[in-house]
Design an enzyme around this catalytic site. Structure first.
Site, PDB file in Angstrom:
ATOM      1  N   ALA A   1      23.575 -56.133  -5.504  1.00 55.93           N
ATOM      2  CA  ALA A   1      24.285 -57.325  -5.006  1.00 55.93           C
ATOM      3  C   ALA A   1      24.229 -57.382  -3.479  1.00 55.93           C
ATOM      4  O   ALA A   1      24.085 -58.440  -2.879  1.00 55.93           O
ATOM      5  CB  ALA A   1      25.740 -57.304  -5.469  1.00 55.93           C
TER       6      ALA A   1
ATOM      7  N   ARG B   1      24.165 -48.864  20.462  1.00 54.64           N
ATOM      8  CA  ARG B   1      24.794 -48.133  19.379  1.00 54.64           C
ATOM      9  C   ARG B   1      25.240 -46.802  19.953  1.00 54.64           C
ATOM     10  O   ARG B   1      24.732 -46.360  20.993  1.00 54.64           O
ATOM     11  CB  ARG B   1      23.794 -47.887  18.253  1.00 54.64           C
ATOM     12  CG  ARG B   1      23.451 -49.138  17.471  1.00 54.64           C
ATOM     13  CD  ARG B   1      22.450 -48.840  16.376  1.00 54.64           C
ATOM     14  NE  ARG B   1      23.010 -47.976  15.329  1.00 54.64           N
ATOM     15  CZ  ARG B   1      22.322 -47.509  14.294  1.00 54.64           C
ATOM     16  NH1 ARG B   1      21.035 -47.803  14.174  1.00 54.64           N
ATOM     17  NH2 ARG B   1      22.894 -46.727  13.390  1.00 54.64           N
ATOM     18  N   HIS B   2      26.142 -46.116  19.287  1.00 57.58           N
ATOM     19  CA  HIS B   2      26.497 -44.748  19.704  1.00 57.58           C
ATOM     20  C   HIS B   2      25.265 -43.861  19.547  1.00 57.58           C
ATOM     21  O   HIS B   2      24.316 -44.222  18.829  1.00 57.58           O
ATOM     22  CB  HIS B   2      27.646 -44.238  18.828  1.00 57.58           C
ATOM     23  CG  HIS B   2      27.351 -44.394  17.361  1.00 57.58           C
ATOM     24  ND1 HIS B   2      26.475 -43.574  16.691  1.00 57.58           N
ATOM     25  CD2 HIS B   2      27.760 -45.330  16.474  1.00 57.58           C
ATOM     26  CE1 HIS B   2      26.375 -43.981  15.432  1.00 57.58           C
ATOM     27  NE2 HIS B   2      27.140 -45.057  15.272  1.00 57.58           N
TER      28      HIS B   2
ATOM     29  N   ASN C   1      24.707 -39.850  10.569  1.00 55.33           N
ATOM     30  CA  ASN C   1      23.382 -40.499  10.642  1.00 55.33           C
ATOM     31  C   ASN C   1      22.304 -39.510  10.189  1.00 55.33           C
ATOM     32  O   ASN C   1      21.426 -39.862   9.400  1.00 55.33           O
ATOM     33  CB  ASN C   1      23.054 -40.958  12.065  1.00 55.33           C
ATOM     34  CG  ASN C   1      23.847 -42.169  12.542  1.00 55.33           C
ATOM     35  OD1 ASN C   1      24.055 -42.372  13.736  1.00 55.33           O
ATOM     36  ND2 ASN C   1      24.297 -42.994  11.612  1.00 55.33           N
TER      37      ASN C   1
ATOM     38  N   ARG D   1      32.361 -41.329  17.487  1.00 58.08           N
ATOM     39  CA  ARG D   1      30.959 -41.356  17.918  1.00 58.08           C
ATOM     40  C   ARG D   1      30.703 -42.340  19.065  1.00 58.08           C
ATOM     41  O   ARG D   1      29.817 -42.113  19.879  1.00 58.08           O
ATOM     42  CB  ARG D   1      30.023 -41.602  16.731  1.00 58.08           C
ATOM     43  CG  ARG D   1      30.296 -42.829  15.864  1.00 58.08           C
ATOM     44  CD  ARG D   1      29.490 -42.694  14.564  1.00 58.08           C
ATOM     45  NE  ARG D   1      29.522 -43.845  13.668  1.00 58.08           N
ATOM     46  CZ  ARG D   1      30.481 -44.108  12.792  1.00 58.08           C
ATOM     47  NH1 ARG D   1      31.548 -43.337  12.742  1.00 58.08           N
ATOM     48  NH2 ARG D   1      30.398 -45.139  11.977  1.00 58.08           N
TER      49      ARG D   1
HETATM   50  O1  LIG Z   1      24.770 -52.847   6.889  1.00 59.45           O
HETATM   51  P1  LIG Z   1      23.909 -51.647   6.948  1.00 59.45           P
HETATM   52  O2  LIG Z   1      22.463 -51.948   7.159  1.00 59.45           O
HETATM   53  O3  LIG Z   1      24.147 -50.754   5.793  1.00 59.45           O
HETATM   54  O4  LIG Z   1      24.346 -50.922   8.300  1.00 59.45           O
HETATM   55  C1  LIG Z   1      25.671 -50.509   8.493  1.00 59.45           C
HETATM   56  C2  LIG Z   1      25.718 -49.017   8.433  1.00 59.45           C
HETATM   57  O5  LIG Z   1      25.155 -48.492   9.613  1.00 59.45           O
HETATM   58  C3  LIG Z   1      25.741 -47.206   9.904  1.00 59.45           C
HETATM   59  C4  LIG Z   1      24.673 -46.149   9.893  1.00 59.45           C
HETATM   60  O6  LIG Z   1      24.007 -46.057   8.666  1.00 59.45           O
HETATM   61  O7  LIG Z   1      26.309 -47.399  11.165  1.00 59.45           O
HETATM   62  P2  LIG Z   1      26.715 -46.266  12.305  1.00 59.45           P
HETATM   63  O8  LIG Z   1      25.459 -45.559  12.710  1.00 59.45           O
HETATM   64  O9  LIG Z   1      27.347 -46.992  13.411  1.00 59.45           O
HETATM   65  O10 LIG Z   1      27.670 -45.364  11.612  1.00 59.45           O
HETATM   66  C5  LIG Z   1      26.805 -47.024   8.802  1.00 59.45           C
HETATM   67  O11 LIG Z   1      27.951 -46.344   9.185  1.00 59.45           O
HETATM   68  C6  LIG Z   1      27.087 -48.428   8.375  1.00 59.45           C
HETATM   69  O12 LIG Z   1      27.672 -48.548   7.103  1.00 59.45           O
END
Ligand SMILES: O=P(O)(O)OC[C@H]1O[C@@](CO)(OP(=O)(O)O)[C@@H](O)[C@@H]1O
Length: 425
Positions: free
Chosen positions: A320, A225-226, A232, A276
């Protein structure tokens, strides 16, 4: 919900594997099943050897001699039992692609399968793995003799010798596919030459395209991941924020972490178009490519909100998504299923490439990981993929090995368990 499906026609396909023992047929069969299952196409492998083992668990090479009529009879019985189960699966479970994993090395045997399929309106697609690369065969013999249930508990040298004799018995009757009327793919020394004949339906052409891209050179895939982002830290989803100070520290440490695992091997780094991931990959001294398809799952109208805000403002959507996270599509955004469909070209390219590192996002990483590790759809969106951790995937003949390499840099957790309210009580 307008779930897009990869399988658009009303066809049922029987992929009939063809080839001598130790030509990687079972590996190819399993890969086809994994790829199609990932794309939500109902696929299953029927391995004739497993049926034969019910009667004859540890045969010696003589069993496979064409002049051994008892052996022939038992082998035919096994093929009949496997195909009967396969047709039952097509009928009763509405299966779409079955793989008949056996040697099918004679024209007579292929005619038999062909007729069975034709009677039931099932399209037969023959996939022959033809190989004269001695190193590949040797490697396969080593894999087979160390993993095959036929040889459990036996002396490895003895098993290898017996297995070679078994191959000789098959060689005596082997007829490579030359039937012009058949739909077939002939893979010559996996990845070096492909011959295709009379491919008919869309789904068949997808399977063939997938097979054309396979290679079996040893290589690894690294996923990360970044680094921790500003969003975050704030608990917000989506967006295009910069890295946090700890995220920037991960970016600085990533080259060292990578080097410790990759060594001096060549590597290409793929990132998404979002800041990111690019900031995370910034110091990696390798060729880099940017893919729009690697962007995070689109949160639509929820983009930029925290889980808490989503639950407060759109309680029905929040529930949902919890009930069926794979299928749930954010209004104006995407579902996990949508992400898998857009990642299909990435998977295809990954199959073609050698060492690749992908710096991407939580949801995208889950989908890619699910492909390699065969994770079912009801579990993949709920997998924990912590920040500041490099994941190494090493495809092996019988599955993918995973190693997790943690950077010693703290980060927030972006994980939310199923059924867990985001609202503070
Ligand atoms: O499907 P979920 O568990 O919500 O995970 C996806 C989410 O993870 C995240 C972080 O909460 O990813 P990212 O860190 O790459 O930005 C959100 O941007 C994204 O909507």
């Amino acid at each position: 919900m307008g779930a897009y499906s990869f399988h658009v026609e009303n066809v049922q396909i029987c992929v009939v594997m063809v080839g001598l023992p130790a030509r990687g047929k079972s590996l190819i069969a399993q890969k086809i099943v994994r790829y199609l299952t990932w794309l939500s196409v109902k696929a299953k492998c029927f391995n004739v050897g497993n049926y034969r083992r019910i009667e004859t668990a540890h045969p010696t090479a003589d069993f496979f001699d064409v002049n051994n009529s008892e052996g022939e009879r038992l082998r035919k019985m096994a093929a009949e039992a496997a195909t009967a189960d396969m047709f039952r699966w097509f009928d009763q479970e509405k299966g779409v692609v079955a793989i008949l994993d056996a040697t099918n090395t004679t024209k007579a045997r292929r005619d038999w399968v062909l007729n069975l399929c034709r009677k039931r309106n099932i399209e037969p697609l023959f996939v022959e793995s033809w190989c004269d690369d001695e190193d590949l065969i040797l490697q396969n013999i080593i894999d087979v003799k160390t993993t095959s249930p036929d040889y459990v508990g036996q002396d490895p040298e003895q098993a290898a010798l017996d297995f070679r004799n078994r191959i000789r018995n098959y060689e005596k009757v082997y007829e490579t596919i030359s039937e012009r009327e058949l739909t077939y793919v002939k893979l010559i020394n996996v990845g070096s030459q492909v011959i295709i004949n009379r491919i008919q339906s869309y789904l068949e052409s997808r399977i063939v395209y997938y097979l054309m891209n396979l290679h079996i050179k040893p290589r690894c895939i690294w996923l990360s991941r970044h680094g921790e982002s500003v969003f975050n830290v704030e608990g917000k989803i989506g967006g295009d924020s910069d890295l946090s100070p700890r995220g920037r520290e991960y970016a600085r440490q990533l080259p060292g972490l990578t080097k410790s695992s990759v060594g001096d091997q060549p590597l290409t780094v793929w990132t998404s178009t979002l800041k990111r991931t690019q900031q995370t990959a910034k110091y990696l001294p390798y060729r880099q490519l940017t893919w729009k398809a690697l962007d995070e799952l689109d949160g639509g109208q929820c983009d930029g909100l925290t889980y808490e805000e989503i639950e407060e403002r759109y309680p029905e959507d929040f529930a949902a998504r919890d009930a069926d996270k794979y299928e749930y599509r954010y209004p104006g955004g995407e579902s996990y299923r949508d992400v898998v469909i857009r990642l299909e070209p990435i998977i295809m390219e990954l199959e073609r490439q050698e060492n690749i590192m992908i710096v991407t996002h939580q949801a995208v990483l889950r989908c890619i990981y699910a492909y390699f590790m065969n994770v079912p759809q009801d579990q993949s969106p709920w997998m924990e993929v912590p920040l500041h951790t490099l994941i190494k995937l090493e495809p092996k003949a019988y599955g993918t090995e995973v190693t997790r390499i943690k950077a010693n840099i703290p980060a927030v957790s972006t994980y939310r368990e199923k059924g867990q309210s985001a609202l503070k009580k």
